[in-house]
Motif scaffolding. Structure first.
Motif, PDB file in Angstrom:
ATOM      1  N   ILE A 234     -35.485  -5.652 -38.385  1.00  0.00           N
ATOM      2  CA  ILE A 234     -34.709  -6.835 -39.221  1.00  0.00           C
ATOM      3  C   ILE A 234     -35.310  -7.176 -40.342  1.00  0.00           C
ATOM      4  N   CYS A 235     -34.509  -6.886 -41.448  1.00  0.00           N
ATOM      5  CA  CYS A 235     -35.284  -7.472 -42.584  1.00  0.00           C
ATOM      6  C   CYS A 235     -35.228  -9.068 -42.993  1.00  0.00           C
ATOM      7  N   GLY A 236     -35.943  -9.520 -43.116  1.00  0.00           N
ATOM      8  CA  GLY A 236     -36.074 -11.103 -43.586  1.00  0.00           C
ATOM      9  C   GLY A 236     -35.753 -12.009 -42.171  1.00  0.00           C
ATOM     10  N   ASN A 237     -35.711 -13.270 -42.489  1.00  0.00           N
ATOM     11  CA  ASN A 237     -35.386 -14.348 -41.648  1.00  0.00           C
ATOM     12  C   ASN A 237     -36.203 -14.090 -40.240  1.00  0.00           C
ATOM     13  N   LYS A 238     -37.596 -13.623 -40.565  1.00  0.00           N
ATOM     14  CA  LYS A 238     -38.343 -13.437 -39.030  1.00  0.00           C
ATOM     15  C   LYS A 238     -38.388 -14.624 -38.169  1.00  0.00           C
TER      16      LYS A 238
ATOM     17  N   ASP B 146     -27.585  -7.702 -50.850  1.00  0.00           N
ATOM     18  CA  ASP B 146     -26.742  -7.305 -49.597  1.00  0.00           C
ATOM     19  C   ASP B 146     -27.350  -6.076 -49.133  1.00  0.00           C
ATOM     20  N   ILE B 147     -27.850  -6.073 -48.036  1.00  0.00           N
ATOM     21  CA  ILE B 147     -28.950  -4.566 -47.453  1.00  0.00           C
ATOM     22  C   ILE B 147     -27.700  -3.975 -47.077  1.00  0.00           C
ATOM     23  N   ARG B 148     -26.549  -4.132 -46.452  1.00  0.00           N
ATOM     24  CA  ARG B 148     -25.574  -3.427 -46.055  1.00  0.00           C
ATOM     25  C   ARG B 148     -25.022  -2.280 -47.320  1.00  0.00           C
ATOM     26  N   GLN B 149     -24.836  -3.031 -48.341  1.00  0.00           N
ATOM     27  CA  GLN B 149     -24.011  -2.369 -49.526  1.00  0.00           C
ATOM     28  C   GLN B 149     -25.163  -1.475 -50.188  1.00  0.00           C
TER      29      GLN B 149
ATOM     30  N   THR C 117     -29.535 -21.092 -40.720  1.00  0.00           N
ATOM     31  CA  THR C 117     -28.880 -20.514 -41.878  1.00  0.00           C
ATOM     32  C   THR C 117     -29.730 -19.307 -42.109  1.00  0.00           C
ATOM     33  N   TRP C 118     -29.255 -18.158 -42.307  1.00  0.00           N
ATOM     34  CA  TRP C 118     -29.737 -16.945 -42.595  1.00  0.00           C
ATOM     35  C   TRP C 118     -29.826 -16.899 -43.953  1.00  0.00           C
ATOM     36  N   ARG C 119     -31.008 -16.425 -44.458  1.00  0.00           N
ATOM     37  CA  ARG C 119     -31.301 -16.350 -45.972  1.00  0.00           C
ATOM     38  C   ARG C 119     -30.939 -14.822 -46.301  1.00  0.00           C
ATOM     39  N   ARG C 120     -30.740 -14.945 -47.803  1.00  0.00           N
ATOM     40  CA  ARG C 120     -30.874 -13.077 -48.384  1.00  0.00           C
ATOM     41  C   ARG C 120     -32.143 -12.755 -48.083  1.00  0.00           C
ATOM     42  N   PRO C 121     -32.411 -11.576 -47.479  1.00  0.00           N
ATOM     43  CA  PRO C 121     -33.765 -11.178 -47.534  1.00  0.00           C
ATOM     44  C   PRO C 121     -34.151 -10.520 -48.962  1.00  0.00           C
ATOM     45  N   SER C 122     -35.555 -10.952 -49.196  1.00  0.00           N
ATOM     46  CA  SER C 122     -35.871 -10.545 -50.442  1.00  0.00           C
ATOM     47  C   SER C 122     -36.091  -8.817 -50.729  1.00  0.00           C
ATOM     48  N   SER C 123     -36.277  -8.453 -51.706  1.00  0.00           N
ATOM     49  CA  SER C 123     -36.139  -7.111 -52.084  1.00  0.00           C
ATOM     50  C   SER C 123     -37.673  -6.469 -51.155  1.00  0.00           C
ATOM     51  N   ARG C 124     -38.764  -7.333 -51.420  1.00  0.00           N
ATOM     52  CA  ARG C 124     -39.799  -6.853 -50.669  1.00  0.00           C
ATOM     53  C   ARG C 124     -39.581  -6.794 -49.248  1.00  0.00           C
ATOM     54  N   GLU C 125     -38.919  -7.466 -48.628  1.00  0.00           N
ATOM     55  CA  GLU C 125     -38.579  -7.320 -47.226  1.00  0.00           C
ATOM     56  C   GLU C 125     -37.786  -6.288 -46.770  1.00  0.00           C
TER      57      GLU C 125
ATOM     58  N   LEU D  90     -31.625  -2.746 -57.478  1.00  0.00           N
ATOM     59  CA  LEU D  90     -30.294  -2.434 -56.258  1.00  0.00           C
ATOM     60  C   LEU D  90     -30.092  -3.649 -55.760  1.00  0.00           C
ATOM     61  N   VAL D  91     -30.939  -4.498 -55.472  1.00  0.00           N
ATOM     62  CA  VAL D  91     -31.012  -5.546 -54.795  1.00  0.00           C
ATOM     63  C   VAL D  91     -30.515  -6.762 -55.766  1.00  0.00           C
ATOM     64  N   SER D  92     -30.585  -6.790 -56.867  1.00  0.00           N
ATOM     65  CA  SER D  92     -30.065  -7.593 -57.795  1.00  0.00           C
ATOM     66  C   SER D  92     -28.750  -7.272 -58.105  1.00  0.00           C
ATOM     67  N   ILE D  93     -28.432  -6.017 -58.168  1.00  0.00           N
ATOM     68  CA  ILE D  93     -26.974  -5.752 -58.356  1.00  0.00           C
ATOM     69  C   ILE D  93     -26.146  -6.027 -57.195  1.00  0.00           C
ATOM     70  N   THR D  94     -26.581  -5.966 -55.863  1.00  0.00           N
ATOM     71  CA  THR D  94     -25.905  -6.067 -54.666  1.00  0.00           C
ATOM     72  C   THR D  94     -25.984  -7.732 -54.300  1.00  0.00           C
ATOM     73  N   HIS D  95     -26.661  -8.432 -54.718  1.00  0.00           N
ATOM     74  CA  HIS D  95     -26.994  -9.809 -54.494  1.00  0.00           C
ATOM     75  C   HIS D  95     -27.670  -9.709 -53.243  1.00  0.00           C
TER      76      HIS D  95
END
Lengths: 387, 827
Positions: free
Chosen positions: B268-272, B465-468, B426-434, B458-463
């Motif tokens: 799971i990326c982020g929100n550890k 959104d790892i799914r996208q 509150t789930w945060r958006r995972p950063s690109s590093r994660e 890619l991360v910035s384009i999709t805000h």
């Protein structure tokens, strides 16, 4: 205990005081009986339109039952199957409706209600009484007034939608044997021509200063307590009356209200006592004053707040515009900083007419009022800063 | 002053350019050639470190570092507006350099550098520059710190940043310096210390990813073997296991997002921390007491997870529940979730246990008795799901199984009911590093070449959104086998998430100085065509128009007014168009015209720096207020029309201001003695107590003398007044024909109905309440009595209205209540 305006409302044609020629005309109409035409009664508010019509109806039906009013709630179903409730004021002889209450559904009211009334004939018992009195041999005489029709008063007919007015046209002719319409309105400009041509127009204007003074005097003569408070001297009283008349713009009802309010709120009245005005008039006045004094963007924002306040409290936008315009024209002369006051006045009237049209066509009053205020500020500022 | 600074700054840039161009570009016409020559000229210096190269690049014009004297006084909005207003001024004189004109540097050439961009670059778009730098492996930060290797500075940099630059003595270069840097830097960031460090780091990451991938593959193989072995016996033993068969889906037909959905908490990326928290909560759910009082997660029976879409909320929740051996019951927006359905279907589950564990013998170690209720997309509960949310809130308090609720936006008003009964995660958006390692491993397994530097983009384009992102990769893999800058730029626009803008952002964009084309503006309008025009009207005075300062300082206020006049004129005109569109004529094809007239043209007239906060439109509120008061006046008119014979406007304008005096003065002056007078007056005009209050409310602001007067009336008098009012039945005018008797018991009387019949009912209700005590005794008698009273009361109310006689009415009601009382005494 009623307000003076209601307490001293004349209820017969004989008691009406001003515009004798109109009164005479109405008397003749009332005596005409079955030849009674459809009427279009117009004139500014507070001139006594309703008072005159009610007095006339009293004479027409020759009965006091015209004053036995009651309010019925009628239910209508619109085309979209929505149920509407509509209040009808009625006496045994007449019906009074305000279709503009229903907004866009006024057509349904006109169609359904008028047809319903039109299809039932009113019984006229006065003929029967006549008959009982005079015996059977004289029935054939046509001199007995035949009033088989009901009178339908349509209030605020200038607010009727085009559809509703169109619906009215044909109804007026089709059911003319059973219904006579009296359309009441402030101005005929919104009434479509076909209706104007089918009705007899009667304009009832505002009373002149002398008539108003006379009416005030009559009221005070009946109110002993109040008379003591008003100045004893006739000339002084006249000056107070003049103040009231000026502030009320010859609106008789408003004038009587002010007369009473003055009595209620003062222990003694002299010629310098300020006239008690309705709240909205004073608010509009101070708004206009503020605009002439300060023409800036910050002021514009303040104006918006006041305009919203006025509009929200059910003051019609058109009236605000009208009041403001006249206030501007009155006040501009008092400000020496405005040089070409005549030109400024014409431009303001020009702007007022433009935005008045938009108020009619549009739906968001605040947009147009704000446009007007901004325009006036530009006109004033251009004049002041050009020297 | 600032303008002059700009001017100089611009000039130096232009000079730089003109100096550079002849020396480098004299013989080259096409970019490819250019690149070659750059390569050839600097190939000898490929071992240089970044510091060496930086030394060769001249410092930025010192004037850029000077604070303009007024800059510190300006607030953020003004500064921003100023910044936005400047480029247009510049653009009228110089042409923008397209980002594509910048010569291409070597791969990863900015590796190891931390770059800060500040201020407005005269010729380049800042965002593009940042992208460019990122592409070459540089790290972009927003604030300056000791780690910052260089600052690319433009005009009107923020004062705090300038101070920091001075204190840290960071290397500053201007735009042209930045271009030089790109052309001169050797591949992989040269031989500088930082660059090497960074390179090593990257290699480390790559190694990690490789390890991960290997491990995953191993796991998968194991699983496959397991499944095969477990499936075999079931096939042979009985046909009952047939339903289990479809579960083994061919991995190739799955969506990538399903195929690579995490199977382990590590994935799971982020929100550890949140994941850990949720896991602990679920693990200990049956061992802890939930008293709903404290603020820690263990005090709650339910958890509300909120966060933007595509960041793995549902995935995490399901994964955790599965790992802990819970059976998951999921309800999402595809289920009908009204109060009734929830009660019927879910309530039973809440205090039961699952029996699946008895049948499923594959996982012997876990007895799947427990289950967790997963309510997904709670905020998607629409108007169809009546009372659903409140029912869920109810469940959250009483449930005997853990509940996990998931929503996107917990700030919605309808989610407020859940606030108190759920713990908020509150789930945060995972950063690109994660996300990086996970994405890289997916790409590797799918044989898709993915440039690590590209992930940030890619991360910035999709805000975030790892799914996208996974979806994008999946799409790309259909026809290409690598995802690089070349094809990314082509796709960027089409992949750019259509973020629906909030009205505030739209208005901000339109009113501030912008360079949007008319079509872009129209599309902004269509983002929310109902609200945007209203918002423009609300805020069009908030700007300091650019065009307003044209005619010298003395006339600036007049000019400003003139511009406002033009704008308000247009807005006012647009209202006519609007009523054409929305009224009977329904001319919806006029919408673009309305867009221009109501929004685009006015905002173009007065666009400039926004001096105030953008407000939400007040028209909506004011309009509903107006409707309310209109209704009040209408009701008053219905009540008083017999007496006043006036219509709505006349009543409002002429009567109401003076009615107030009549109503208040007696009690204000004479106290209790005045009550009788007021009540008499009210009866005369058929006014109710409600009307009394409404009339007071109808005074326009600024003239509230009467209200103050009423406030000063002692409460004892007020309550005496109310008591007195309630003590007898008042005459009314309105009564409903026909159905007034039939619909006796209905409390919901439609609009415009009289308080009169309400009163009649009040009487009834009182009587009924009297009779309540003996209701159990004999019902038949009770009902007959009630209906008797009703049929008596109602027509009499009407009559009372017509004739104004309240006496008979009161008699009857008192008679009725007497009867009730006597009955009471009998029982």
């Amino acid at each position: 205990m009623s307000l003076w305006a209601d307490k001293y409302r004349p209820n017969t044609l004989e008691k009406l005081s001003y515009y004798d020629e109109v009164t005479e005309q109405l008397t003749q109409l009332a005596d005409a009986g079955s030849n009674f035409p459809h009427l279009l009664v117009y004139g500014p508010s507070g001139a006594g339109k309703k008072t005159r019509i009610m007095s006339m109806l009293r004479r027409l039906y020759n009965t006091t039952s015209i004053d036995n009013l009651k309010v019925d709630v009628k239910t209508f179903t619109t085309a979209s199957n929505r149920k509407l409730e509509f209040n009808v004021i009625s006496s045994p002889c007449h019906i009074e409706i305000t279709p503009s209450d229903m907004g866009n559904n006024d057509r349904v009211v006109i169609q359904d209600l008028l047809k319903e009334i039109g299809q039932t004939e009113a019984l006229d018992f006065s003929g029967l009484f006549h008959l009982a009195k005079k015996g059977t041999d004289e029935i054939t005489n046509d001199n007995i007034p035949q009033k088989k029709f009901k009178v339908v008063i349509i209030n605020e007919s200038e607010k009727l939608s085009r559809d509703a007015q169109a619906a009215l046209r044909r109804t007026m002719e089709k059911f003319s044997s059973t219904i006579r319409l009296i359309l009441m309105c402030d101005s005929t400009s919104n009434i479509i021509d076909p209706i104007k041509s089918r009705t007899l127009g009667i304009r009832i204007g505002l009373p002149d200063n002398e008539s108003m003074k006379q009416i005030f005097e009559n009221i005070l003569n009946n109110e002993n307590d109040a008379k003591k408070i008003y100045p004893e001297d006739w000339d002084d009283r006249c000056i107070v009356y003049d103040h009231i008349i000026e502030e009320s713009d010859n609106n008789l009802r408003l004038g009587i209200m002010m007369l009473e309010a003055m009595y209620m709120n003062n222990d003694s009245i002299s010629i310098t006592t300020p006239v008690i005005k309705p709240d909205w008039i004073s608010v509009i006045e101070s708004l206009t004053k503020g605009i002439i004094k300060e023409r800036s963007v910050a002021k514009l924002s303040q104006c918006r707040t006041i305009l919203y306040e006025l509009l929200a409290h059910a003051i019609p936008g058109k009236l605000i515009l009208e009041r403001m315009t006249f206030n501007f024209i009155k006040m501009i002369d008092d400000y020496s900083s405005i040089k070409k006051s005549d030109e400024v006045k014409t431009s303001i009237v020009n702007a007022a007419s433009l935005f008045d049209e938009r108020l009619t066509l549009g739906s968001k009053d605040i947009f147009h009022l704000e446009g007007f205020v901004t325009r006036v500020m530009v006109i004033l500022e251009t004049d002041i800063s050009s020297y | 002053m600032a303008v002059i600074d700009d001017f100089f700054g611009k000039k130096t840039v232009q000079q730089n350019k003109s100096k550079r161009k002849p020396s480098e570009n004299i013989t080259q016409s096409s970019p490819q050639k250019k690149q070659k020559s750059v390569n050839s000229t600097t190939s000898s210096s490929s071992l240089l470190s970044a510091d060496d190269i930086l030394k060769t690049i001249p410092d930025a014009d010192p004037s850029l570092l000077e604070l303009s004297p007024d800059a510190e006084k300006l607030n953020y909005f003004q500064l921003k507006a100023k910044r936005e207003s400047n480029p247009t001024l510049n653009n009228t004189t110089t042409t923008t350099t397209d980002i594509n004109d910048i010569p291409e540097g070597r791969e990863n050439c900015l590796n190891g550098l931390t770059i800060v961009f500040t201020g407005v670059l005269p010729n380049l778009d800042r965002d593009q520059c940042e992208q460019l730098a990122q592409r070459y492996g540089a790290k972009i930060t927003k604030s300056i710190s000791g780690k910052t290797s260089l600052v690319v500075i433009g005009n009107d940099a923020g004062p705090s940043k300038l101070k920091k630059i001075k204190s840290l003595k960071t290397k500053c270069i201007d735009e042209s310096g930045f271009i030089q840097l790109i052309t001169k830097m050797p591949a992989d960031g040269g031989s500088g210390e930082a660059a090497i460090k960074e390179l090593n780091k990257k290699k480390e990451i790559e190694n990690e990813i490789k390890k991960e991938i290997e491990e995953e593959q191993r796991l998968e193989e194991q699983n496959a073997v397991k499944k095969q072995s477990s499936n075999k016996p079931s096939f042979s033993s009985s046909s009952s296991s047939a339903p289990a068969q479809p579960k083994v889906v061919d991995k190739n037909t799955q969506l990538w997002t399903d195929k690579y959905s995490p199977t382990d908490l590590k994935h799971i990326c982020g929100n550890k921390s949140n994941v850990e928290l949720l896991k602990n909560w679920l693990e200990n759910w049956f061992n802890t007491k939930h008293d709903l009082k404290g603020s820690t997660i263990n005090d709650f029976k339910a958890v509300l997870i909120s966060g933007p879409p595509g960041i793995g909320k549902t995935t995490a929740a399901t994964l955790i529940s599965k790992l802990l051996g819970y059976e998951v019951i999921e309800k999402n927006a595809s289920d009908f979730r009204s109060k009734k359905i929830l009660n019927d279907n879910l309530k039973v589950c809440l205090d039961n246990t699952s029996i699946k564990g008895f049948f499923d013998h594959n996982n012997d170690n876990m007895n799947k008795k427990k289950f967790v209720l997963l309510m997904d997309e709670v905020d998607g509960m629409s108007s169809g799901d009546n009372g659903g949310v409140s029912q869920i809130a109810q469940f959250c308090r009483t449930t005997k199984t853990p509940m996990i609720l998931i929503c996107n936006d917990k700030s919605l008003p309808k989610m407020r009911t859940l606030d108190k009964c759920c713990f908020d995660l509150t789930w945060r958006r995972p950063s690109s590093r994660e996300m990086k390692s996970r994405l890289m491993s997916i790409a590797h397994r799918e044989n898709l070449k993915l440039d690590p530097n590209l992930i940030d983009q890619l991360v910035s384009i999709t805000h975030n959104d790892i799914r996208q992102i996974i979806n994008i990769m999946s799409t790309v893999s259909r026809n290409q086998n690598s995802l690089n800058h070349g094809n990314l730029n082509n796709m960027q626009n089409s992949w750019e998430k259509e973020v629906s803008l909030k009205p505030f952002d739209i208005v901000g964009k339109l009113l501030s100085n912008n360079r949007l084309s008319i079509n872009e503006k129209i599309s902004l309008y269509f983002n929310d065509m109902d609200i945007v025009p209203l918002m423009i009207h609300e805020n069009y005075k908030m700007t300091q128009p650019v065009g307003g300062n044209g005619g010298g300082s003395s006339n600036s206020s007049l000019n400003h007014l003139k511009l406002l006049d033009e704008a308000s004129d247009l807005i006012s005109e647009s209202d006519i168009v609007n009523s054409k569109i929305r009224s009977g004529e329904q001319l919806w094809s006029l919408l673009p015209f309305h867009a221009i007239l109501s929004t685009i043209y006015p905002s173009f007239k007065i666009q400039g720096q926004i001096t105030n906060r953008i407000n939400f439109t007040s028209w909506l509120g004011q309009n509903s207020k107006k409707m309310k008061f209109d209704r009040i006046v209408q009701n008053l008119q219905y009540h008083t029309c017999i007496k006043t014979k006036s219509n709505n406007d006349d009543l409002r304008l002429d009567y109401i201001p003076f009615l107030k005096d009549k109503l208040i003065n007696p009690i204000a002056e004479n106290g209790n003695d005045g009550i009788e007078t007021v009540l008499k007056f009210m009866d005369e005009y058929y006014l109710t107590k409600e009307d009394f209050d409404n009339i007071l409310e109808l005074s326009v602001h600024g003239s509230r003398k009467i209200e103050d007067k009423y406030k000063k009336v002692p409460t004892s008098v007020k309550s005496a007044f109310t008591r007195k009012y309630n003590s007898y039945i008042h005459p009314t005018v309105i009564y409903k024909t026909g159905d007034s008797v039939g619909k006796g018991g209905s409390n919901r009387l439609p609009r415009g109905d009289s308080e009169g019949s309400m009163e009649g009912e009040d009487g009834d209700v009182d009587v009924e309440r009297d009779g309540d005590n003996d209701e159990s005794d004999d019902k038949d008698d009770d009902i007959s009595r009630d209906s008797l009273i009703k049929s008596k009361t109602r027509p009499s109310v009407g009559k009372a209205g017509a004739k104004g006689s309240a006496k008979s009415n009161t008699k009857r009601t008192t008679g009725g209540s007497k009867a009730g009382n006597s009955r009471k005494s009998r029982t």
